[in-house]
Design a protein around this motif. Sequence first.
Motif, PDB file in Angstrom:
ATOM      1  N   TRP A   7      10.245  -2.855   5.103  1.00  0.00           N
ATOM      2  CA  TRP A   7       9.367  -2.536   3.977  1.00  0.00           C
ATOM      3  C   TRP A   7       8.032  -1.975   4.472  1.00  0.00           C
ATOM      4  CZ3 TRP A   7      10.342  -7.994   1.561  1.00  0.00           C
ATOM      5  CH2 TRP A   7      11.652  -8.040   1.048  1.00  0.00           C
ATOM      6  N   THR A   8       7.540  -2.484   5.610  1.00  0.00           N
ATOM      7  CA  THR A   8       6.282  -1.988   6.156  1.00  0.00           C
ATOM      8  C   THR A   8       6.415  -0.523   6.529  1.00  0.00           C
ATOM      9  OG1 THR A   8       5.810  -4.189   7.059  1.00  0.00           O
ATOM     10  CG2 THR A   8       4.507  -2.365   7.905  1.00  0.00           C
ATOM     11  N   VAL A   9       7.504  -0.167   7.187  1.00  0.00           N
ATOM     12  CA  VAL A   9       7.730   1.219   7.574  1.00  0.00           C
ATOM     13  C   VAL A   9       7.909   2.102   6.344  1.00  0.00           C
ATOM     14  CG1 VAL A   9       9.302   2.775   8.798  1.00  0.00           C
ATOM     15  CG2 VAL A   9       8.650   0.598   9.831  1.00  0.00           C
ATOM     16  N   GLN A  10       8.621   1.604   5.343  1.00  0.00           N
ATOM     17  CA  GLN A  10       8.797   2.372   4.109  1.00  0.00           C
ATOM     18  C   GLN A  10       7.458   2.616   3.413  1.00  0.00           C
ATOM     19  OE1 GLN A  10      11.570  -0.088   1.984  1.00  0.00           O
ATOM     20  NE2 GLN A  10      13.334   0.607   3.162  1.00  0.00           N
ATOM     21  N   ALA A  11       6.619   1.574   3.387  1.00  0.00           N
ATOM     22  CA  ALA A  11       5.297   1.726   2.769  1.00  0.00           C
ATOM     23  C   ALA A  11       4.446   2.730   3.549  1.00  0.00           C
ATOM     24  CB  ALA A  11       4.594   0.370   2.695  1.00  0.00           C
ATOM     25  N   ALA A  12       4.596   2.740   4.864  1.00  0.00           N
ATOM     26  CA  ALA A  12       3.849   3.692   5.681  1.00  0.00           C
ATOM     27  C   ALA A  12       4.248   5.130   5.340  1.00  0.00           C
ATOM     28  CB  ALA A  12       4.099   3.421   7.163  1.00  0.00           C
ATOM     29  N   VAL A  13       5.537   5.343   5.130  1.00  0.00           N
ATOM     30  CA  VAL A  13       6.006   6.676   4.723  1.00  0.00           C
ATOM     31  C   VAL A  13       5.429   7.034   3.356  1.00  0.00           C
ATOM     32  CG1 VAL A  13       8.040   8.033   4.101  1.00  0.00           C
ATOM     33  CG2 VAL A  13       8.115   6.529   6.094  1.00  0.00           C
ATOM     34  N   ASP A  14       5.447   6.077   2.422  1.00  0.00           N
ATOM     35  CA  ASP A  14       4.929   6.325   1.076  1.00  0.00           C
ATOM     36  C   ASP A  14       3.455   6.705   1.094  1.00  0.00           C
ATOM     37  OD1 ASP A  14       7.420   5.700   0.084  1.00  0.00           O
ATOM     38  OD2 ASP A  14       6.901   3.629  -0.443  1.00  0.00           O
ATOM     39  N   ASN A  33       3.598  -9.212   9.000  1.00  0.00           N
ATOM     40  CA  ASN A  33       4.855  -9.327   9.735  1.00  0.00           C
ATOM     41  C   ASN A  33       5.173  -8.070  10.523  1.00  0.00           C
ATOM     42  OD1 ASN A  33       4.969 -11.771   8.394  1.00  0.00           O
ATOM     43  ND2 ASN A  33       7.140 -11.611   7.954  1.00  0.00           N
ATOM     44  N   GLY A  34       4.757  -6.904  10.014  1.00  0.00           N
ATOM     45  CA  GLY A  34       4.924  -5.674  10.782  1.00  0.00           C
ATOM     46  C   GLY A  34       4.130  -5.722  12.077  1.00  0.00           C
ATOM     47  N   ILE A  35       2.899  -6.215  12.000  1.00  0.00           N
ATOM     48  CA  ILE A  35       2.074  -6.378  13.207  1.00  0.00           C
ATOM     49  C   ILE A  35       2.730  -7.369  14.158  1.00  0.00           C
ATOM     50  CG2 ILE A  35      -0.159  -7.244  14.053  1.00  0.00           C
ATOM     51  CD1 ILE A  35      -1.370  -6.188  11.399  1.00  0.00           C
ATOM     52  N   GLU A  36       3.274  -8.424  13.600  1.00  0.00           N
ATOM     53  CA  GLU A  36       3.976  -9.432  14.402  1.00  0.00           C
ATOM     54  C   GLU A  36       5.140  -8.805  15.168  1.00  0.00           C
ATOM     55  OE1 GLU A  36       7.013 -12.650  12.897  1.00  0.00           O
ATOM     56  OE2 GLU A  36       4.971 -13.273  12.402  1.00  0.00           O
ATOM     57  N   TYR A  37       5.886  -7.901  14.509  1.00  0.00           N
ATOM     58  CA  TYR A  37       6.984  -7.203  15.173  1.00  0.00           C
ATOM     59  C   TYR A  37       6.476  -6.484  16.417  1.00  0.00           C
ATOM     60  CZ  TYR A  37      10.596  -7.503  11.461  1.00  0.00           C
ATOM     61  OH  TYR A  37      11.551  -7.918  10.575  1.00  0.00           O
ATOM     62  N   ALA A  61       1.858   7.915   3.849  1.00  0.00           N
ATOM     63  CA  ALA A  61       1.605   8.881   4.931  1.00  0.00           C
ATOM     64  C   ALA A  61       0.699   8.302   6.012  1.00  0.00           C
ATOM     65  CB  ALA A  61       1.007  10.180   4.379  1.00  0.00           C
ATOM     66  N   VAL A  62       0.966   7.041   6.381  1.00  0.00           N
ATOM     67  CA  VAL A  62       0.206   6.369   7.441  1.00  0.00           C
ATOM     68  C   VAL A  62       1.101   6.227   8.669  1.00  0.00           C
ATOM     69  CG1 VAL A  62      -0.931   4.214   8.112  1.00  0.00           C
ATOM     70  CG2 VAL A  62      -1.221   5.108   5.790  1.00  0.00           C
ATOM     71  N   PRO A  63       0.707   6.765   9.824  1.00  0.00           N
ATOM     72  CA  PRO A  63       1.556   6.657  11.017  1.00  0.00           C
ATOM     73  C   PRO A  63       1.573   5.235  11.577  1.00  0.00           C
ATOM     74  CG  PRO A  63      -0.542   7.681  11.584  1.00  0.00           C
ATOM     75  CD  PRO A  63      -0.533   7.524  10.082  1.00  0.00           C
ATOM     76  N   LEU A  64       2.780   4.701  11.802  1.00  0.00           N
ATOM     77  CA  LEU A  64       2.941   3.367  12.388  1.00  0.00           C
ATOM     78  C   LEU A  64       3.905   3.455  13.565  1.00  0.00           C
ATOM     79  CD1 LEU A  64       3.362   0.991   9.276  1.00  0.00           C
ATOM     80  CD2 LEU A  64       1.260   1.635  10.446  1.00  0.00           C
ATOM     81  N   PRO A  65       3.554   4.136  14.641  1.00  0.00           N
ATOM     82  CA  PRO A  65       4.506   4.319  15.739  1.00  0.00           C
ATOM     83  C   PRO A  65       4.924   3.023  16.417  1.00  0.00           C
ATOM     84  CG  PRO A  65       2.315   5.104  16.366  1.00  0.00           C
ATOM     85  CD  PRO A  65       2.276   4.842  14.897  1.00  0.00           C
TER      86      PRO A  65
END
Length: 315
Positions: A240-247, A168-172, A249-253
């Motif tokens: 949740w996707t952005v929160q998981a990325a922070v957890d 769903n993050g990719i879908e966004y 340390a994966v950049p999701l600009p």
Amino acid sequence: MQIGMVGLGKMGGNMAERLRRGGHDVVGYDRDPAISDVGSLKELVERLQKPRAVWVMVPAGKPTQSTIDDLGELLDPGDIVVDGGNSHYVDDQKHAAELAEKSIGFVDCGVSGGVWGLKNGYALMCGGDQAHVDRLMPIFETLKPEGEDGFVHAGEVGAGHFAKMVHNGIEYGMMQAFAEGWELLEASDVVKDVKGSFKSWRTGTVIRSWLLDLMVRALDDDEHLEQLRGYAQDSGEGRWTVQAAVDHAVPLPVITASLYARFASRQDDSPAMKVVAALRNQFGGHATTSAEGATEKGADSPGADVVPPRETERR
């Protein structure tokens, strides 16, 4: 195979119908008695043969927690609960542990396909013990699209909803890219046929996709989207996707920016943009717009008289 379906809304109702068409015995429960097969969760459980399988298709959060709590009291050891909603993967691990204390199995299953799933099938992303997943495979095989793709046992409990969350993050991000491209084409005085441009991309281009097909469908209904307000809600997975990325340390600009764009869409009068406008006026004398809609002159406006700052203020 027999299965209970809790929640017969747009997704759950269509899934139950697809399973029935596939030859399964489905007992459905919904708070709306007009569409429910039984009058209560207790009656649903009583209608099912042991070992039971119950698929929960209700909103994430409190509704899911409440339903699983109730099923934990009604089901017997050896039964299985499937959470097919959009729950947070952390909640899955909690639910699985709670049910395991009563020897009740738990499988989380991210489901994608929307209102088209009844006809086309649903992409399924599952997490849980292999034995539990294997037992439910007749259900998964009927719900998924035809062919070898459309189903994955992604890992242990929580893996299914984690995979769906990233999906769903990719879908966004993809939707935001189509949206920005459409806005630029609409703003241009060079391209005269914006809808036709989108249609032309459906064949032979690298961005052809189901989302592009749906975009064309939307433009067929309302070519300039004049009937819509520029407001977009989010159901939680993007956050949740952005929160998981922070957890991790994966950049999701891209995904992060698309989530923030949805937040911005809900502001008719952005507080942050008030600050930007005020600062532009202060350092550059740029024109501002009052709350009543009137334009106030700035240094870049004809006839404006702005006193430049003293030398010490420029430093």
